[in-house]
Design a protein around this motif. Structure first.
Motif, PDB file in Angstrom:
ATOM      1  N   UNK A   1       0.808  -1.213   0.000  1.00 51.45           N
ATOM      2  CA  UNK A   1       0.000   0.000   0.000  1.00 51.45           C
ATOM      3  C   UNK A   1       0.838   1.259   0.000  1.00 51.45           C
ATOM      4  N   UNK A   2       1.898   1.289   0.777  1.00 48.67           N
ATOM      5  CA  UNK A   2       2.752   2.468   0.840  1.00 48.67           C
ATOM      6  C   UNK A   2       3.546   2.626  -0.448  1.00 48.67           C
ATOM      7  N   UNK A   3       3.936   1.519  -1.055  1.00 51.21           N
ATOM      8  CA  UNK A   3       4.643   1.595  -2.340  1.00 51.21           C
ATOM      9  C   UNK A   3       3.758   2.267  -3.389  1.00 51.21           C
ATOM     10  N   UNK A   4       2.468   1.898  -3.421  1.00 49.76           N
ATOM     11  CA  UNK A   4       1.554   2.508  -4.381  1.00 49.76           C
ATOM     12  C   UNK A   4       1.356   3.992  -4.104  1.00 49.76           C
ATOM     13  N   UNK A   5       1.447   4.383  -2.853  1.00 48.12           N
ATOM     14  CA  UNK A   5       1.319   5.800  -2.508  1.00 48.12           C
ATOM     15  C   UNK A   5       2.528   6.584  -2.997  1.00 48.12           C
ATOM     16  N   UNK A   6       3.730   6.025  -2.858  1.00 51.56           N
ATOM     17  CA  UNK A   6       4.956   6.733  -3.214  1.00 51.56           C
ATOM     18  C   UNK A   6       5.186   6.801  -4.721  1.00 51.56           C
ATOM     19  N   UNK A   7       4.719   5.799  -5.456  1.00 53.56           N
ATOM     20  CA  UNK A   7       4.899   5.815  -6.909  1.00 53.56           C
ATOM     21  C   UNK A   7       4.122   6.992  -7.510  1.00 53.56           C
ATOM     22  N   UNK A   8       4.814   7.785  -8.295  1.00 56.54           N
ATOM     23  CA  UNK A   8       4.204   8.959  -8.908  1.00 56.54           C
ATOM     24  C   UNK A   8       4.448  10.248  -8.158  1.00 56.54           C
ATOM     25  N   UNK A   9       4.982  10.162  -6.954  1.00 57.45           N
ATOM     26  CA  UNK A   9       5.284  11.376  -6.187  1.00 57.45           C
ATOM     27  C   UNK A   9       6.576  12.013  -6.685  1.00 57.45           C
ATOM     28  N   UNK A  10       6.698  13.318  -6.424  1.00 55.95           N
ATOM     29  CA  UNK A  10       7.905  14.064  -6.750  1.00 55.95           C
ATOM     30  C   UNK A  10       8.555  14.556  -5.463  1.00 55.95           C
ATOM     31  N   UNK A  11       9.838  14.871  -5.537  1.00 59.88           N
ATOM     32  CA  UNK A  11      10.572  15.335  -4.357  1.00 59.88           C
ATOM     33  C   UNK A  11       9.909  16.570  -3.765  1.00 59.88           C
ATOM     34  N   UNK A  12       9.691  16.541  -2.464  1.00 54.05           N
ATOM     35  CA  UNK A  12       9.008  17.633  -1.783  1.00 54.05           C
ATOM     36  C   UNK A  12       7.510  17.451  -1.729  1.00 54.05           C
ATOM     37  N   UNK A  13       7.003  16.457  -2.422  1.00 48.92           N
ATOM     38  CA  UNK A  13       5.566  16.216  -2.437  1.00 48.92           C
ATOM     39  C   UNK A  13       5.076  15.539  -1.175  1.00 48.92           C
ATOM     40  N   UNK A  14       3.788  15.737  -0.872  1.00 50.95           N
ATOM     41  CA  UNK A  14       3.171  15.130   0.301  1.00 50.95           C
ATOM     42  C   UNK A  14       1.864  14.471  -0.101  1.00 50.95           C
ATOM     43  N   UNK A  15       1.632  13.307   0.467  1.00 55.37           N
ATOM     44  CA  UNK A  15       0.378  12.595   0.257  1.00 55.37           C
ATOM     45  C   UNK A  15      -0.138  12.044   1.570  1.00 55.37           C
ATOM     46  N   UNK A  16      -1.458  11.953   1.659  1.00 53.47           N
ATOM     47  CA  UNK A  16      -2.121  11.330   2.799  1.00 53.47           C
ATOM     48  C   UNK A  16      -2.922  10.143   2.265  1.00 53.47           C
ATOM     49  N   UNK A  17      -2.789   8.996   2.920  1.00 49.15           N
ATOM     50  CA  UNK A  17      -3.422   7.792   2.382  1.00 49.15           C
ATOM     51  C   UNK A  17      -3.972   6.915   3.490  1.00 49.15           C
ATOM     52  N   UNK A  18      -5.077   6.249   3.180  1.00 46.13           N
ATOM     53  CA  UNK A  18      -5.662   5.235   4.050  1.00 46.13           C
ATOM     54  C   UNK A  18      -5.345   3.876   3.433  1.00 46.13           C
TER      55      UNK A  18
END
Length: 211
Positions: free
Chosen positions: A151-168
């Motif tokens: 689940x965390x791998x799918x959250x990080x894929x597609x992110x850019x440096x400095x980016x933030x995401x919130x996920x359940x």
């Protein structure tokens, strides 16, 4: 040319006694109220009729007020809503908080990130950033299915440096194995995190680098 005869106005609230301020003739008799010794002198209508007419007047006013409130709300609902989160096929629900800059992280990349983990009810579990000192101990992991929870791998894929995401992250793509990362090195926080492995967890992730 003769003018049309004017309709005679009737008094909706007739007075009990004549008065120079009241243009309407008085009622033939005043009606006593139900209370002993009291007399209804303001108007010659029954208490029941007065209450019913006031209730109808209040209901009409409420309908007008309700329409005046609901029309803007309905108009606002017709506007396109901003998508706050999206759901992946795995059941992960994620929200982009900050977009970030630079190249996107892809599967197989080595990434460095900070995270805060909470239970679905908001209860704090673990963080790589000290809440008091602000000191951080970022995690460096490859984006593969061998070390990191899916689940965390799918959250990080597609992110850019400095980016933030919130996920359940649902438990099916979370800590299905105690060897999966990320987990705290300290015994207490590690035990606390793994004790909630069978429930959905909220991750707030900040990508620092794509190595």
């Amino acid at each position: 040319m003769e003018s049309a005869p004017q309709a005679k106005l009737t008094n909706p609230f007739p007075c009990a006694s004549p008065s120079p301020r009241c243009p309407y003739p008085p009622e033939p008799k005043a009606i006593r109220s139900t209370r002993r010794g009291s007399r209804l002198v303001a108007c010659g209508i029954s208490r029941r009729r007065a209450v019913s007419e006031m209730a109808l007047l209040g209901a009409a006013t409420s309908c007008v007020n309700l329409l005046s409130v609901t029309v803007p709300v309905q108009a606002a609902m017709l506007e396109p809503d901003v998508i706050r989160y999206r759901k992946l096929d795995s059941g992960v629900k994620l929200e982009d908080v900050v977009d970030g800059e630079g190249p996107e992280a892809r599967e197989g990349n080595l990434v460095q990130f900070n995270y805060v983990c909470r239970r679905a009810n908001g209860y704090f579990v673990h963080s790589t950033v000290n809440q008091f000192s602000g000191e951080s101990k970022p995690v460096t992991l490859p984006l593969d299915g061998q070390e990191m929870i899916r689940g965390l791998k799918e959250v990080l894929i597609g992110m850019k440096a400095g980016g933030k995401r919130r996920a359940l992250i649902p438990p099916e793509v979370g800590y299905i194995d105690e060897s999966l990362q990320p987990v705290p090195e300290e015994f207490g926080p590690r035990r606390s995190l793994l004790s909630h492995a069978k429930e959905p967890l909220v991750f707030e992730v900040q990508l620092l680098k794509v190595l």
